[in-house]
Write a protein that holds these residues in place. Structure first.
Motif, PDB file in Angstrom:
ATOM      1  N   ARG A   1      40.364  90.797  54.013  1.00 23.68           N
ATOM      2  CA  ARG A   1      39.230  90.922  53.106  1.00 23.68           C
ATOM      3  C   ARG A   1      37.961  90.337  53.719  1.00 23.68           C
ATOM      4  NH1 ARG A   1      37.871  91.307  47.653  1.00 23.68           N
ATOM      5  NH2 ARG A   1      35.616  91.548  47.686  1.00 23.68           N
ATOM      6  N   LEU A   2      38.072  89.196  54.340  1.00 19.87           N
ATOM      7  CA  LEU A   2      36.902  88.539  54.919  1.00 19.87           C
ATOM      8  C   LEU A   2      36.322  89.329  56.086  1.00 19.87           C
ATOM      9  CD1 LEU A   2      38.105  84.837  54.751  1.00 19.87           C
ATOM     10  CD2 LEU A   2      36.401  85.953  53.293  1.00 19.87           C
ATOM     11  N   ARG A   3      37.133  90.135  56.726  1.00 20.33           N
ATOM     12  CA  ARG A   3      36.627  90.975  57.812  1.00 20.33           C
ATOM     13  C   ARG A   3      35.688  92.059  57.290  1.00 20.33           C
ATOM     14  NH1 ARG A   3      42.729  91.282  59.715  1.00 20.33           N
ATOM     15  NH2 ARG A   3      42.904  89.161  60.613  1.00 20.33           N
ATOM     16  N   THR A   4      35.731  92.318  55.988  1.00 18.26           N
ATOM     17  CA  THR A   4      34.859  93.337  55.389  1.00 18.26           C
ATOM     18  C   THR A   4      33.680  92.718  54.641  1.00 18.26           C
ATOM     19  OG1 THR A   4      35.991  93.444  53.237  1.00 18.26           O
ATOM     20  CG2 THR A   4      36.931  94.739  55.040  1.00 18.26           C
ATOM     21  N   LEU A   5      33.485  91.411  54.776  1.00 16.54           N
ATOM     22  CA  LEU A   5      32.489  90.712  53.972  1.00 16.54           C
ATOM     23  C   LEU A   5      31.087  91.293  54.145  1.00 16.54           C
ATOM     24  CD1 LEU A   5      32.719  88.313  52.032  1.00 16.54           C
ATOM     25  CD2 LEU A   5      32.061  86.812  53.906  1.00 16.54           C
ATOM     26  N   GLU A   6      30.771  91.746  55.343  1.00 15.52           N
ATOM     27  CA  GLU A   6      29.437  92.285  55.615  1.00 15.52           C
ATOM     28  C   GLU A   6      29.296  93.761  55.246  1.00 15.52           C
ATOM     29  OE1 GLU A   6      27.385  90.365  59.313  1.00 15.52           O
ATOM     30  OE2 GLU A   6      29.507  90.630  59.815  1.00 15.52           O
ATOM     31  N   THR A   7      30.426  94.469  55.121  1.00 16.26           N
ATOM     32  CA  THR A   7      30.376  95.921  54.976  1.00 16.26           C
ATOM     33  C   THR A   7      30.852  96.432  53.617  1.00 16.26           C
ATOM     34  OG1 THR A   7      32.579  96.121  55.979  1.00 16.26           O
ATOM     35  CG2 THR A   7      30.665  96.265  57.454  1.00 16.26           C
ATOM     36  N   MET A   8      31.604  95.646  52.869  1.00 16.78           N
ATOM     37  CA  MET A   8      32.139  96.104  51.596  1.00 16.78           C
ATOM     38  C   MET A   8      31.009  96.419  50.614  1.00 16.78           C
ATOM     39  SD  MET A   8      34.884  94.311  49.035  1.00 16.78           S
ATOM     40  CE  MET A   8      36.278  94.926  49.970  1.00 16.78           C
ATOM     41  N   ALA A   9      31.160  97.516  49.895  1.00 17.60           N
ATOM     42  CA  ALA A   9      30.166  97.900  48.888  1.00 17.60           C
ATOM     43  C   ALA A   9      30.224  96.934  47.710  1.00 17.60           C
ATOM     44  CB  ALA A   9      30.419  99.324  48.407  1.00 17.60           C
ATOM     45  N   PRO A  10      29.076  96.494  47.222  1.00 14.90           N
ATOM     46  CA  PRO A  10      29.061  95.603  46.059  1.00 14.90           C
ATOM     47  C   PRO A  10      29.368  96.354  44.772  1.00 14.90           C
ATOM     48  CG  PRO A  10      26.823  96.156  46.684  1.00 14.90           C
ATOM     49  CD  PRO A  10      27.720  96.769  47.733  1.00 14.90           C
ATOM     50  N   ILE A  11      29.667  95.593  43.726  1.00 14.36           N
ATOM     51  CA  ILE A  11      29.807  96.173  42.392  1.00 14.36           C
ATOM     52  C   ILE A  11      28.460  96.779  42.003  1.00 14.36           C
ATOM     53  CG2 ILE A  11      30.340  95.701  39.971  1.00 14.36           C
ATOM     54  CD1 ILE A  11      31.910  93.210  40.979  1.00 14.36           C
ATOM     55  N   ARG A  12      28.474  97.985  41.473  1.00 12.49           N
ATOM     56  CA  ARG A  12      27.223  98.707  41.203  1.00 12.49           C
ATOM     57  C   ARG A  12      26.658  98.365  39.820  1.00 12.49           C
ATOM     58  NH1 ARG A  12      25.456 100.048  46.165  1.00 12.49           N
ATOM     59  NH2 ARG A  12      27.079 101.108  47.357  1.00 12.49           N
ATOM     60  N   TYR A  13      26.326  97.108  39.643  1.00 11.61           N
ATOM     61  CA  TYR A  13      25.691  96.718  38.386  1.00 11.61           C
ATOM     62  C   TYR A  13      24.320  97.385  38.266  1.00 11.61           C
ATOM     63  CZ  TYR A  13      29.146  92.943  37.955  1.00 11.61           C
ATOM     64  OH  TYR A  13      30.301  92.221  37.838  1.00 11.61           O
ATOM     65  N   ARG A  14      23.947  97.713  37.058  1.00 12.58           N
ATOM     66  CA  ARG A  14      22.644  98.327  36.807  1.00 12.58           C
ATOM     67  C   ARG A  14      21.544  97.282  36.994  1.00 12.58           C
ATOM     68  NH1 ARG A  14      23.243 103.243  34.143  1.00 12.58           N
ATOM     69  NH2 ARG A  14      25.302 103.608  33.225  1.00 12.58           N
ATOM     70  N   ARG A  15      20.429  97.699  37.578  1.00 14.02           N
ATOM     71  CA  ARG A  15      19.287  96.803  37.764  1.00 14.02           C
ATOM     72  C   ARG A  15      18.434  96.804  36.505  1.00 14.02           C
ATOM     73  NH1 ARG A  15      16.693  98.154  43.518  1.00 14.02           N
ATOM     74  NH2 ARG A  15      15.816  96.065  43.235  1.00 14.02           N
ATOM     75  N   GLN A  16      17.985  95.632  36.126  1.00  6.18           N
ATOM     76  CA  GLN A  16      17.319  95.483  34.830  1.00  6.18           C
ATOM     77  C   GLN A  16      15.990  96.210  34.734  1.00  6.18           C
ATOM     78  OE1 GLN A  16      16.731  91.506  32.610  1.00  6.18           O
ATOM     79  NE2 GLN A  16      14.748  91.906  33.573  1.00  6.18           N
ATOM     80  N   ASN A  17      15.139  96.055  35.729  1.00  7.77           N
ATOM     81  CA  ASN A  17      13.745  96.504  35.625  1.00  7.77           C
ATOM     82  C   ASN A  17      13.481  97.867  36.255  1.00  7.77           C
ATOM     83  OD1 ASN A  17      12.689  94.149  34.276  1.00  7.77           O
ATOM     84  ND2 ASN A  17      12.909  93.044  36.203  1.00  7.77           N
TER      85      ASN A  17
ATOM     86  N   ASP B   1      26.979 101.183  36.887  1.00  3.88           N
ATOM     87  CA  ASP B   1      26.545 102.578  37.015  1.00  3.88           C
ATOM     88  C   ASP B   1      27.652 103.370  37.702  1.00  3.88           C
ATOM     89  OD1 ASP B   1      25.342 105.001  37.386  1.00  3.88           O
ATOM     90  OD2 ASP B   1      23.445 104.188  38.149  1.00  3.88           O
ATOM     91  N   ALA B   2      28.482 104.022  36.910  1.00  9.48           N
ATOM     92  CA  ALA B   2      29.616 104.747  37.467  1.00  9.48           C
ATOM     93  C   ALA B   2      29.178 105.851  38.409  1.00  9.48           C
ATOM     94  CB  ALA B   2      30.474 105.322  36.332  1.00  9.48           C
ATOM     95  N   ALA B   3      27.997 106.387  38.188  1.00 12.72           N
ATOM     96  CA  ALA B   3      27.512 107.467  39.039  1.00 12.72           C
ATOM     97  C   ALA B   3      27.234 106.982  40.455  1.00 12.72           C
ATOM     98  CB  ALA B   3      26.237 108.071  38.450  1.00 12.72           C
ATOM     99  N   MET B   4      27.002 105.666  40.605  1.00 12.57           N
ATOM    100  CA  MET B   4      26.717 105.097  41.919  1.00 12.57           C
ATOM    101  C   MET B   4      27.945 104.475  42.553  1.00 12.57           C
ATOM    102  SD  MET B   4      23.111 103.193  41.165  1.00 12.57           S
ATOM    103  CE  MET B   4      23.102 102.472  42.816  1.00 12.57           C
ATOM    104  N   ALA B   5      29.048 104.410  41.823  1.00 12.79           N
ATOM    105  CA  ALA B   5      30.244 103.706  42.327  1.00 12.79           C
ATOM    106  C   ALA B   5      30.745 104.367  43.594  1.00 12.79           C
ATOM    107  CB  ALA B   5      31.329 103.697  41.274  1.00 12.79           C
TER     108      ALA B   5
END
Length: 264
Positions: free
Chosen positions: A215-231, A259-263
């Motif tokens: 898991r740590l080998r992917t720390l720089e490349t793993m896609a983040p959770i696609r939370y919606r941006r507020q503003n 945002d499931a569309a961005m997942a």
């Protein structure tokens, strides 16, 4: 990459302590620079009180938020808090490591957040108007950095599944991932959870250690959770509610803010 690992377990010679050693060794082997904040070993003060704000006027009613704002602006936060803020600004990536106790983080780690995430640093930042409601949830002081939870749980993975008795692990960790890490701007990676730790044998640990290294080998490349941006249009401001046309009709609760569309 510069990594800050905040470690919240009272026993250094524990499974969590061993996993911390695995994490630090792997990160350093990958060429990353690592700092560790060991909260129990350092005797971290958990509670927020007047002692945190020596410049707060004697005899005036204590208001933690206002005191935090004043102390951050004046540079009068206590030395231990200033040191942790410096580490957060130094780090490209933050890892919070803790055992899941009563469905959340240990009190000492919550106290670290309460004291270190100061007003003017982690919250209360940016313009508040009918167009923007501060720099938060996708923006903020810590934008451009990554964060991840490293969590151990005594229960089975099935216990934390969508139909599990404990509730989905994504929901249990949402207040931390979204409300503490995403709020000041972190890109939040999916958590790394190690289950059934109370029943671990040596072979179980070796398997968990290797999974953590992978898991740590992917720390720089793993896609983040696609939370919606507020503003950025998804929310009505200042009501701070998701626009009615967004989200699947059957979706409820925390899932609406992904945002499931961005997942990926």
């Amino acid at each position: 990459m510069k990594v800050l690992l905040v470690f919240a377990h009272p026993e250094r010679h524990s499974l969590n302590g061993a996993l911390r050693d695995v994490a630090v060794a792997e990160l350093e082997a990958l060429g990353h620079e690592v700092r560790v904040s060991d909260l129990y070993a350092e005797g971290w003060k958990s509670e927020v009180d007047r002692a945190d704000f020596p410049s707060w006027p004697e005899g005036e009613r204590f208001a933690a938020g206002a005191a935090s704002k004043q102390a951050f602006a004046e540079g009068t936060l206590t030395a231990d808090v200033k040191a942790e803020i410096e580490k957060l600004l130094w780090a490209d990536t933050l890892i919070l490591q803790f055992p899941l106790w009563w469905y959340t983080m240990p009190a000492i780690l919550k106290g670290w957040v309460d004291r270190v995430f100061a007003h003017g640093f982690a919250y209360g930042v940016g313009e508040h108007s009918e167009k923007r409601w501060g720099d938060r949830f996708g923006e903020g002081t810590l934008a451009g950095r990554r964060a991840m939870l490293l969590v151990t749980a005594g229960g089975w993975e099935e216990h934390y599944s969508p139909r599990g008795i404990n509730g989905p692990i994504e929901d249990l960790l949402f207040p931390i991932n979204h409300g503490i890490l995403y709020y000041p701007g972190y890109e939040v990676l999916p958590p790394h959870v190690v289950y059934r730790v109370d029943r671990f044998k040596e072979a179980d640990f070796e398997r968990a250690a290797e999974q953590l290294r992978e898991r740590l080998r992917t720390l720089e490349t793993m896609a983040p959770i696609r939370y919606r941006r507020q503003n950025f249009g998804d929310y009505l401001i200042p009501a701070m509610t998701l626009r009615p046309e967004l989200g699947e009709p059957e979706t409820r609760g925390f899932a609406l803010h992904i945002d499931a569309a961005m997942a990926v």
